[in-house]
Design an enzyme around this catalytic site. Structure first.
Site, PDB file in Angstrom:
ATOM      1  N   SER A 188     -44.731  12.889 114.823  1.00 48.43           N
ATOM      2  CA  SER A 188     -43.395  13.396 115.118  1.00 48.43           C
ATOM      3  C   SER A 188     -42.582  12.357 115.900  1.00 48.43           C
ATOM      4  CB  SER A 188     -43.497  14.728 115.866  1.00 48.43           C
ATOM      5  OG  SER A 188     -42.248  15.349 115.987  1.00 48.43           O
ATOM      6  N   HIS A 247     -44.434  21.228 110.208  1.00 44.47           N
ATOM      7  CA  HIS A 247     -44.392  20.175 111.211  1.00 44.47           C
ATOM      8  C   HIS A 247     -45.463  20.418 112.290  1.00 44.47           C
ATOM      9  CE1 HIS A 247     -42.254  16.914 113.259  1.00 44.47           C
ATOM     10  NE2 HIS A 247     -42.480  17.557 114.385  1.00 44.47           N
ATOM     11  N   ASP A 266     -41.576  20.838 106.344  1.00 45.17           N
ATOM     12  CA  ASP A 266     -41.091  20.220 107.582  1.00 45.17           C
ATOM     13  C   ASP A 266     -39.632  19.804 107.407  1.00 45.17           C
ATOM     14  OD1 ASP A 266     -40.637  18.726 109.874  1.00 45.17           O
ATOM     15  OD2 ASP A 266     -42.227  17.268 109.484  1.00 45.17           O
TER      16      ASP A 266
END
Length: 327
Positions: free
Chosen positions: A169, A297, A267
């Site tokens: 991320s 995600h 995501d």
């Protein structure tokens, strides 16, 4: 926001079980309306169970590196015995959490698994979080740790000429951003041989995946994403013109390390990974792009219950070993 896909009706059974466990552990850990201080507490509490039972290391050492804003805490993971006088390539791990959440403990299991499967030391970076530290502080701190290892890694059993960045991320973003910062601002990044980038944000401000995805299950609606950006920068609107925030502003046609790019099907940041993979393909950067179906995600945290998380780390480690000629 309207026109969203019904993600919860489409995720895999394993992913649905993970979300049920998340609700049990930490409740609304992704609820940005709680404010960043409460979110940090929820994030730490929620990650504790997921980190249990991680692989044993030969040695784990908490240490520090001097950086541009003072001391940077790091954690060194050694999966195998250190042989005096012998150095090994290493991976610098930069954790995710929207630049606002996370620490060395929240990503401990991820780092241990990656170290075990790659068979090399991993050095995790505890960069300063926002809003206490603003852009580009985290980029410069991640770069400083890699630069330190390049110059003095032998003191820790690390070959400073064979480094890699890995991250999830926001950490994937920082790994690529730090590489570009080293290349453009600190004399070069030739010693960064590989990037393992798990569902990162690389600079898109709008995309199909952003429009269609994101909800309470991942805390990444458009409003949530703006919450993180507002904390990350003094002026979030200006990030679109900043090369170490909008990474697609950089010249990616040359001197980009080999990239393992992992994306999650549901995501909102999926298209950032798709775009980066297309650039790598166009300009001949060695890469592997992998879309993990049925997951959302942040799926990398859930190795205790989710096959996709274990596969992503295994495949990333394999790509890393092949890239560095360790296979």
């Amino acid at each position: 926001m309207p026109n969203k896909i019904d993600v919860l009706a489409r995720i895999s059974p394993q992913m649905a079980a993970v979300l049920a466990k998340e609700d049990e552990l930490a409740g609304d850990a992704n609820d940005t309306s709680a404010g960043f201080a409460q979110m940090r507490e929820n994030y730490v509490a929620g990650r504790a169970w997921w980190n249990e039972g991680a692989p044993e290391m030969d040695r784990v050492v908490d240490d520090a590196v001097e950086g541009p804003f003072g001391s940077i805490a790091v954690r060194r993971y050694y999966p195998c015995e250190i042989v005096e006088g012998v150095t090994e390539p290493a991976i610098v791990y930069v954790h995710g959490g929207g630049f606002v959440l996370g620490n060395l403990d929240t990503h401990d299991r991820v780092c241990r698994i990656l170290a075990k499967r790659a068979g090399v030391p991993v050095v995790a970076v505890d960069y300063r979080l926002s809003p206490e530290a603003k852009y580009p502080s985290a980029v410069r701190e991640a770069a400083a740790v890699a630069a330190h290892l390049h110059e003095a890694g032998k003191d820790w059993g690390v070959d400073g000429d064979r480094l890699a960045f890995a991250g999830d991320s926001g950490g994937a973003h920082l790994g690529l951003a730090a590489t570009l910062y080293l290349r453009e601002e600190m004399g070069g990044a030739d010693f960064v041989k590989c990037l393992l980038l798990f569902y990162g944000w690389f600079g898109l401000t709008d995309s199909s995946s952003m429009r269609l995805l994101g909800g309470p299950w991942d805390g990444l609606t458009e409003e949530d994403w703006q919450f993180y950006l507002n904390l990350y920068a003094e002026d979030s609107a200006a990030l679109a013109a900043e090369p170490y925030a909008n990474l697609f502003l950089n010249d990616l046609t040359h001197d980009v390390p080999a990239c393992y790019i992992a994306a999650a099907e549901f995501d909102p940041l999926r298209d950032d990974s798709v775009t980066l993979a297309a650039i790598c393909e166009q300009y001949g950067t060695p890469f592997r792009f992998e879309l993990f179906e049925g997951v959302i995600h942040a799926f990398l945290h859930y190795t205790k219950m989710l096959d996709a998380a274990n596969d992503a780390l295994e495949h990333g480690a394999t790509f890393y070993r092949e890239t560095l000629g360790l296979a």
